[in-house]
Write a protein that holds these residues in place. Structure first.
Motif, PDB file in Angstrom:
ATOM      1  N   ILE A   1      41.066 -11.485  -4.612  1.00  0.00           N
ATOM      2  CA  ILE A   1      41.542 -12.782  -4.092  1.00  0.00           C
ATOM      3  C   ILE A   1      40.921 -13.097  -2.738  1.00  0.00           C
ATOM      4  O   ILE A   1      40.485 -14.211  -2.466  1.00  0.00           O
ATOM      5  CB  ILE A   1      43.081 -12.760  -3.959  1.00  0.00           C
ATOM      6  CG1 ILE A   1      43.713 -12.733  -5.345  1.00  0.00           C
ATOM      7  CG2 ILE A   1      43.582 -13.971  -3.175  1.00  0.00           C
ATOM      8  CD1 ILE A   1      45.162 -12.339  -5.337  1.00  0.00           C
ATOM      9  N   VAL A   2      40.892 -12.079  -1.905  1.00  0.00           N
ATOM     10  CA  VAL A   2      40.400 -12.249  -0.538  1.00  0.00           C
ATOM     11  C   VAL A   2      38.937 -12.715  -0.510  1.00  0.00           C
ATOM     12  O   VAL A   2      38.473 -13.298   0.472  1.00  0.00           O
ATOM     13  CB  VAL A   2      40.638 -10.916   0.225  1.00  0.00           C
ATOM     14  CG1 VAL A   2      39.546  -9.914  -0.040  1.00  0.00           C
ATOM     15  CG2 VAL A   2      40.876 -11.140   1.683  1.00  0.00           C
ATOM     16  N   LYS A   3      38.236 -12.502  -1.653  1.00  0.00           N
ATOM     17  CA  LYS A   3      36.818 -12.874  -1.709  1.00  0.00           C
ATOM     18  C   LYS A   3      36.568 -14.325  -2.095  1.00  0.00           C
ATOM     19  O   LYS A   3      35.437 -14.804  -2.015  1.00  0.00           O
ATOM     20  CB  LYS A   3      36.086 -11.967  -2.710  1.00  0.00           C
ATOM     21  CG  LYS A   3      36.016 -10.530  -2.241  1.00  0.00           C
ATOM     22  CD  LYS A   3      35.259  -9.665  -3.235  1.00  0.00           C
ATOM     23  CE  LYS A   3      35.215  -8.220  -2.743  1.00  0.00           C
ATOM     24  NZ  LYS A   3      34.700  -7.299  -3.782  1.00  0.00           N
ATOM     25  N   TRP A   4      37.608 -15.039  -2.586  1.00  0.00           N
ATOM     26  CA  TRP A   4      37.329 -16.400  -3.052  1.00  0.00           C
ATOM     27  C   TRP A   4      38.357 -17.461  -2.653  1.00  0.00           C
ATOM     28  O   TRP A   4      38.013 -18.651  -2.628  1.00  0.00           O
ATOM     29  CB  TRP A   4      37.143 -16.429  -4.578  1.00  0.00           C
ATOM     30  CG  TRP A   4      38.400 -16.194  -5.376  1.00  0.00           C
ATOM     31  CD1 TRP A   4      38.849 -14.992  -5.852  1.00  0.00           C
ATOM     32  CD2 TRP A   4      39.370 -17.167  -5.776  1.00  0.00           C
ATOM     33  NE1 TRP A   4      40.036 -15.160  -6.521  1.00  0.00           N
ATOM     34  CE2 TRP A   4      40.380 -16.489  -6.491  1.00  0.00           C
ATOM     35  CE3 TRP A   4      39.486 -18.557  -5.601  1.00  0.00           C
ATOM     36  CZ2 TRP A   4      41.493 -17.133  -7.025  1.00  0.00           C
ATOM     37  CZ3 TRP A   4      40.591 -19.204  -6.137  1.00  0.00           C
ATOM     38  CH2 TRP A   4      41.580 -18.485  -6.846  1.00  0.00           C
ATOM     39  N   LEU A   5      39.607 -17.078  -2.361  1.00  0.00           N
ATOM     40  CA  LEU A   5      40.652 -18.104  -2.196  1.00  0.00           C
ATOM     41  C   LEU A   5      40.489 -18.899  -0.893  1.00  0.00           C
ATOM     42  O   LEU A   5      40.595 -18.340   0.194  1.00  0.00           O
ATOM     43  CB  LEU A   5      42.043 -17.454  -2.257  1.00  0.00           C
ATOM     44  CG  LEU A   5      43.226 -18.447  -2.252  1.00  0.00           C
ATOM     45  CD1 LEU A   5      43.236 -19.286  -3.526  1.00  0.00           C
ATOM     46  CD2 LEU A   5      44.554 -17.714  -2.118  1.00  0.00           C
ATOM     47  N   GLY A   6      40.212 -20.199  -1.044  1.00  0.00           N
ATOM     48  CA  GLY A   6      40.119 -21.085   0.126  1.00  0.00           C
ATOM     49  C   GLY A   6      38.690 -21.429   0.471  1.00  0.00           C
ATOM     50  O   GLY A   6      37.737 -20.944  -0.140  1.00  0.00           O
ATOM     51  N   PRO A   7      38.536 -22.318   1.438  1.00  0.00           N
ATOM     52  CA  PRO A   7      37.200 -22.789   1.817  1.00  0.00           C
ATOM     53  C   PRO A   7      36.363 -21.676   2.460  1.00  0.00           C
ATOM     54  O   PRO A   7      36.885 -20.675   2.935  1.00  0.00           O
ATOM     55  CB  PRO A   7      37.485 -23.912   2.814  1.00  0.00           C
ATOM     56  CG  PRO A   7      38.879 -23.725   3.275  1.00  0.00           C
ATOM     57  CD  PRO A   7      39.607 -22.967   2.209  1.00  0.00           C
ATOM     58  N   ARG A   8      35.047 -21.892   2.458  1.00  0.00           N
ATOM     59  CA  ARG A   8      34.108 -20.859   2.922  1.00  0.00           C
ATOM     60  C   ARG A   8      34.217 -20.552   4.406  1.00  0.00           C
ATOM     61  O   ARG A   8      33.899 -19.456   4.840  1.00  0.00           O
ATOM     62  CB  ARG A   8      32.659 -21.299   2.639  1.00  0.00           C
ATOM     63  CG  ARG A   8      32.347 -21.401   1.162  1.00  0.00           C
ATOM     64  CD  ARG A   8      30.862 -21.691   0.928  1.00  0.00           C
ATOM     65  NE  ARG A   8      30.630 -22.102  -0.451  1.00  0.00           N
ATOM     66  CZ  ARG A   8      30.397 -21.246  -1.459  1.00  0.00           C
ATOM     67  NH1 ARG A   8      30.353 -19.959  -1.237  1.00  0.00           N
ATOM     68  NH2 ARG A   8      30.205 -21.695  -2.692  1.00  0.00           N
ATOM     69  N   ASP A   9      34.641 -21.553   5.195  1.00  0.00           N
ATOM     70  CA  ASP A   9      34.606 -21.339   6.653  1.00  0.00           C
ATOM     71  C   ASP A   9      35.890 -20.720   7.206  1.00  0.00           C
ATOM     72  O   ASP A   9      36.066 -20.630   8.411  1.00  0.00           O
ATOM     73  CB  ASP A   9      34.305 -22.668   7.369  1.00  0.00           C
ATOM     74  CG  ASP A   9      35.419 -23.686   7.178  1.00  0.00           C
ATOM     75  OD1 ASP A   9      36.209 -23.540   6.205  1.00  0.00           O
ATOM     76  OD2 ASP A   9      35.516 -24.615   7.992  1.00  0.00           O
ATOM     77  N   LEU A  10      36.796 -20.293   6.307  1.00  0.00           N
ATOM     78  CA  LEU A  10      38.015 -19.607   6.753  1.00  0.00           C
ATOM     79  C   LEU A  10      37.925 -18.138   6.361  1.00  0.00           C
ATOM     80  O   LEU A  10      37.357 -17.792   5.328  1.00  0.00           O
ATOM     81  CB  LEU A  10      39.256 -20.207   6.088  1.00  0.00           C
ATOM     82  CG  LEU A  10      39.670 -21.620   6.521  1.00  0.00           C
ATOM     83  CD1 LEU A  10      40.857 -22.087   5.695  1.00  0.00           C
ATOM     84  CD2 LEU A  10      40.019 -21.652   8.007  1.00  0.00           C
TER      85      LEU A  10
END
Lengths: 160, 160
Positions: free
Chosen positions: B43-52
């Protein structure tokens, strides 16, 4: 206030969103009403109609906890379960709720307790589902009987 | 199918109830898409926008479990938490969701994964809140960017 009279339970269907709102006053302080909603040894004494027996599988009423209980009458048994999104002592409980007879139907429930003075408490409980059809089927299911009887039993417990 | 092209993400506001529905296909089997939603290391590798940057406080993705994570950018940090009502392997996750910037706002979320053949999966994610105002504020918040970028990152992870 020393009256132990039973109060009216107001049950309202929201006109805009598929939500039911229940409002009820209790002649007991907020901390005591809260505890009756979180301590499994107390919950088992009042939750639901008088003719059902309640058995708790687990009831871990804290933020991030979960619960499951069963109501039974003769040979019939009905399971209910959910998780606790937030438990804020004496004030708020936000939880999910599923009747296991309809396992894909999930309600988001919020209980708010307000201190209205003189050792009395106003309870507001909302239940949100994802369709008006589900909400209206719930209202048509005879749920008032269970809710009214449950709160009368809670009055008795709080007065004891 | 061996294409690794990025698919369109459909984001729809329900006209009747305060719900958002997101539909997206992935070129990966259902079990793999499910695991990317339940394993905190993925999850930590994909959830949310790239700049966060995402940091997981806890992520106990099972029926009755709970989660909390933080997204950060420079000196800003945003917390999110909820509980898991039901986790049915490879098929369904029902959970609650709160952005801690609005701690009294709670969404009921349902993720459904369907096998659409050829090792591909259709994801449908719904988010239900208790007012149209909250739902429309969420839609107006620029959430598409985070969702689209997150799913592009998930494509990359699933293709890896």
């Amino acid at each position: 206030m020393t009256t132990t009279s039973t109060h009216e339970t107001e049950i309202v269907a929201d006109p805009r969103v598929p939500l039911v709102r229940i409002v009820r006053e209790f002649d007991a302080p907020r901390a005591k009403v809260f505890r009756a909603h979180t301590d499994p040894e107390l919950i088992v004494k009042w939750l639901g109609p008088r003719d059902l027996t309640m058995r708790i599988d687990h009831y871990d009423c804290r933020t991030g906890g979960s619960y499951r209980y069963l109501h039974s009458r003769n040979d019939e048994e009905y399971g209910f379960h959910g998780c606790f999104h937030e438990v804020r002592p004496d004030e708020v409980i936000v939880q999910t709720f599923t009747f296991e007879g309809y396992p894909d139907s999930v309600a988001l429930e919020r209980l708010v307790l307000e201190d209205i003075g003189n050792g009395r408490t106003r309870l507001t409980a909302t239940s949100l589902v994802d369709s008006f059809e589900s909400r209206d089927a719930f209202l048509a299911s005879g749920m008032e009987t269970g809710i009214n009887e449950g709160y009368e039993r809670l009055d008795e417990l709080l007065g004891a």
